[in-house]
Scaffold this motif. Structure first.
Motif, mmCIF file in Angstrom:
data_model
loop_
_atom_site.group_PDB
_atom_site.id
_atom_site.type_symbol
_atom_site.label_atom_id
_atom_site.label_comp_id
_atom_site.label_asym_id
_atom_site.label_seq_id
_atom_site.Cartn_x
_atom_site.Cartn_y
_atom_site.Cartn_z
ATOM 1 N N PRO A 184 3.473 -4.990 -2.673
ATOM 2 C CA PRO A 184 2.465 -3.952 -2.866
ATOM 3 C C PRO A 184 2.747 -3.046 -4.249
ATOM 4 O O PRO A 184 3.792 -2.634 -4.232
ATOM 5 C CB PRO A 184 2.592 -3.022 -1.479
ATOM 6 N N GLU A 185 1.784 -2.647 -4.744
ATOM 7 C CA GLU A 185 1.903 -1.857 -5.985
ATOM 8 C C GLU A 185 1.485 -0.478 -5.747
ATOM 9 O O GLU A 185 0.464 -0.227 -4.993
ATOM 10 C CB GLU A 185 1.523 -2.311 -7.377
ATOM 11 N N GLN A 186 1.911 0.669 -6.599
ATOM 12 C CA GLN A 186 1.539 1.920 -6.016
ATOM 13 C C GLN A 186 0.211 1.930 -7.181
ATOM 14 O O GLN A 186 0.331 1.591 -8.023
ATOM 15 C CB GLN A 186 2.664 2.885 -6.386
ATOM 16 N N THR A 187 -0.832 2.918 -6.649
ATOM 17 C CA THR A 187 -1.796 3.205 -7.665
ATOM 18 C C THR A 187 -1.404 4.543 -8.390
ATOM 19 O O THR A 187 -0.500 5.361 -8.008
ATOM 20 C CB THR A 187 -3.110 3.580 -6.757
ATOM 21 N N ALA A 188 -2.047 4.634 -9.627
ATOM 22 C CA ALA A 188 -1.816 6.123 -10.363
ATOM 23 C C ALA A 188 -2.530 7.083 -9.642
ATOM 24 O O ALA A 188 -3.479 7.099 -8.995
ATOM 25 C CB ALA A 188 -2.416 5.698 -11.659
ATOM 26 N N MET A 232 6.054 -8.686 -9.498
ATOM 27 C CA MET A 232 4.798 -8.915 -10.007
ATOM 28 C C MET A 232 3.858 -9.614 -8.856
ATOM 29 O O MET A 232 2.832 -9.427 -8.601
ATOM 30 C CB MET A 232 4.681 -9.394 -11.100
ATOM 31 N N ALA A 233 4.508 -10.577 -8.139
ATOM 32 C CA ALA A 233 3.756 -11.767 -7.513
ATOM 33 C C ALA A 233 3.203 -11.093 -6.216
ATOM 34 O O ALA A 233 1.935 -11.244 -6.250
ATOM 35 C CB ALA A 233 4.849 -12.732 -7.032
ATOM 36 N N GLN A 234 3.649 -10.449 -5.386
ATOM 37 C CA GLN A 234 2.881 -10.151 -4.355
ATOM 38 C C GLN A 234 3.362 -8.813 -3.529
ATOM 39 O O GLN A 234 2.794 -8.328 -2.502
ATOM 40 C CB GLN A 234 2.900 -11.057 -2.898
ATOM 41 N N ASP A 290 -3.038 -10.103 -2.231
ATOM 42 C CA ASP A 290 -2.734 -9.396 -3.549
ATOM 43 C C ASP A 290 -2.405 -10.477 -4.631
ATOM 44 O O ASP A 290 -1.619 -11.287 -4.111
ATOM 45 C CB ASP A 290 -1.754 -8.261 -3.563
ATOM 46 N N PRO A 291 -2.961 -10.628 -5.873
ATOM 47 C CA PRO A 291 -2.497 -11.599 -6.841
ATOM 48 C C PRO A 291 -1.335 -11.485 -6.899
ATOM 49 O O PRO A 291 -0.617 -10.453 -6.943
ATOM 50 C CB PRO A 291 -3.423 -11.336 -7.748
#
Lengths: 213, 327
Positions: free
Chosen positions: B5-9, B1-3, B326-327
């Protein structure tokens, strides 16, 4: 502080408490994953978690009205680990829950919808009047924790909330500090900390990825 | 969660006008998101702040209770500010055009319009003329995409999948936007689709949509895993489509005897409002095969998912945030 010194210190079972976190420097967009260094191996993480479990019980004065709530994804695995550890030492199975804070992010409408990866599930007894320990893998800007506090408030009024993280990398953007920390992990500019947990990654450890170091 | 990179929907684009335009991935993304959002409606505080800085107008130029209330609940549970307008009591009665109404609303600072209108294509017409997100809540005989999505979600809840299922849409297909959204959505997800009804209530070229046609309800029940029973749209029938309601019920009504004579454990859906004793008998509507009220519950979750996925941020702002960490 060179990273290898932290590594050595953590292996020795020590942890650092930095009262004035390192100033946050914005991460460049591109970073190389080829630079990946282990800063805590499995044994080091296990020792840190065992100590954190003891600290949780010490801070909450036992397991009475204690609830561990992990933040998706790796915080959930760590919360279960801590609960099992407390179960071994105290002989009481502490209830655990999970929070997905995606819908509470303060940048949601700017960065666009994220896939909602996990469920928010709190123990049947709820959190009213409980001592809730929020568990996450890495503490960085503090924005995730801010979102988790907001989400918890929508589920009830805990008597007390504590924050427990495995790796504190500094760089806070909000006045939020952890109560229980596995290790301080300084990260070179542009790098990031990755916590590996068995449930998600197949192994246990803490690594620093990328950066100029 | 921390940093990390996440994928977008998968992006839905600016508007939701119909299921015909959506890919399989987009439909599944909406269903999976809706699945997660169900839980919000049973929380002590049934509200999340995801859309807290969004203003949404529900413009219902045609009567609706279920769909309008469902959208309003969905919007409020996602934290949005909402206004609902309807034909009676609005400037529409004074002859204002659709676009003028919408532009005036936009001048007050809105982000999304949910539109229900009696003209097919009205949602697209509006979407092409205003920058706000437009969600089609039923346009004439064209589509009612959120109804199609909630039907898909309800079927998937009960059967675990859509692919390979045999779904028959029964009744007034001619006037039904629900039928069109169902046909597109079901076929996109790999179901076999059939229609059944009197010839006067089936579109002339219905087979071109790639569906099987049954003339007898008994044959449809023999074939199907799922029946989606449409409402006989009495208000759209000036004359001559069926001899009488009683005869319709006798020939095409989904009755307990017919359901029990079928070979399989049928799942029965109805988009509501029901004409009890016409297209569906009360003991079927309230019986063990019926999932009609779960459709209503799922409707809120599906609409929350659509609002969430459409409300996406602006690309350049996203870039700015990434630069800042990124938060």
């Amino acid at each position: 502080m060179p990273v290898h010194r932290v590594d050595t210190a953590v292996r020795a079972g020590l942890s650092f408490r930095v009262l004035h976190p390192l100033p946050h420097t914005p991460a460049p967009a591109v970073m190389s994953d080829s630079q990946r260094r282990s800063v805590m191996d499995t044994a080091a993480v296990e020792r840190a978690l065992a100590r954190m479990a003891r600290e949780v019980v010490e801070r909450t004065g036992g397991t009475e009205r204690l609830v561990l709530v992990g933040i998706h994804r790796r915080g959930v695995d760590l919360a279960r680990w801590l609960a099992d550890e407390i179960g071994r030492t105290e002989g009481v199975q502490v209830p655990t829950g999970s929070l997905d804070i995606t819908l509470y992010r303060d940048d949601l409408m700017v960065v666009g919808p994220r896939p909602v990866v996990g469920r928010t599930e709190l123990p049947d007894g709820g959190i009213d009047g409980q001592q809730v320990v929020i568990v996450d893998d890495v503490l960085y800007t503090g924005r995730t924790v801010r979102a988790a506090l907001d989400e918890l408030a929508d589920f009830g009024r805990p008597r007390r909330i504590l924050l427990c993280v495995l790796a504190d990398r500094g760089g806070r953007e909000l006045p939020i500090q952890a109560d229980i920390v596995g290790a301080q992990v300084p990260v070179p500019e542009g790098g990031r900390v990755e916590v590996l947990v068995p449930g998600t990654d197949g192994s246990l450890g803490v690594e620093v990825v990328g950066g100029n170091g | 969660m921390a940093q990390a990179p996440e994928q977008t929907a998968p992006a839905l684009g600016k508007d939701l006008l119909g299921l015909e335009e959506l890919s399989r991935g987009q439909i599944l993304s909406i269903l999976d998101t809706a699945e997660r959002f169900k839980e919000i409606s049973v929380r002590p505080v049934k509200k999340v702040p995801a859309l807290r800085n969004r203003t949404i107008v529900n413009a219902f130029f045609e009567n609706s209770t279920r769909t309008r209330v469902s959208f309003e609940f969905a919007e409020k549970r996602m934290g949005a500010d909402t206004v609902s307008i309807s034909t009676s009591g609005s400037s529409v009665q004074k002859g204002e055009t659709l676009v003028d109404t919408a532009r005036n609303l936009e001048a007050m600072g809105i982000d999304m319009v949910v539109i229900r209108h009696s003209s097919s294509g009205s949602a697209r017409f509006l979407a092409e003329r205003i920058p706000s997100n437009v969600i089609n809540a039923g346009d004439g005989k064209h589509e009612h995409p959120t109804q199609g999505l909630l039907d898909l979600l309800t079927i998937r809840d009960h059967r675990g999948r859509i692919e390979g299922l045999k779904v028959c849409i029964v009744g007034d297909v001619l006037h039904s936007r629900v039928a069109r959204s169902n046909i597109h959505g079901l076929k996109r997800l790999g179901a076999q689709v059939a229609v059944c009804g009197p010839a006067t209530l089936l579109p002339a070229a219905v087979a071109e949509l790639g569906v099987t046609v049954f003339r007898r309800i008994e044959e449809a029940i023999e074939w199907a895993d799922v029946l989606n029973v449409l409402r006989l749209q009495l208000e759209r029938m000036k004359s001559g489509f069926i001899p009488s309601l009683r005869e319709y019920n006798r020939v095409f009504g989904v009755t307990r005897a017919r359901v029990e004579a079928g070979p399989r454990d049928l799942l029965i859906l109805h988009p509501g409002p029901m004409n009890r004793g016409v297209e569906i008998d009360s003991d079927v509507a309230d019986g063990p095969h019926s999932v009609i009220l779960q459709q209503v519950t799922n409707g809120v979750a599906v609409r929350m998912a659509v609002l969430y996925l459409l409300s996406g941020g602006r690309a350049e702002q996203a870039e700015a945030v990434k630069q800042g960490g990124d938060p």
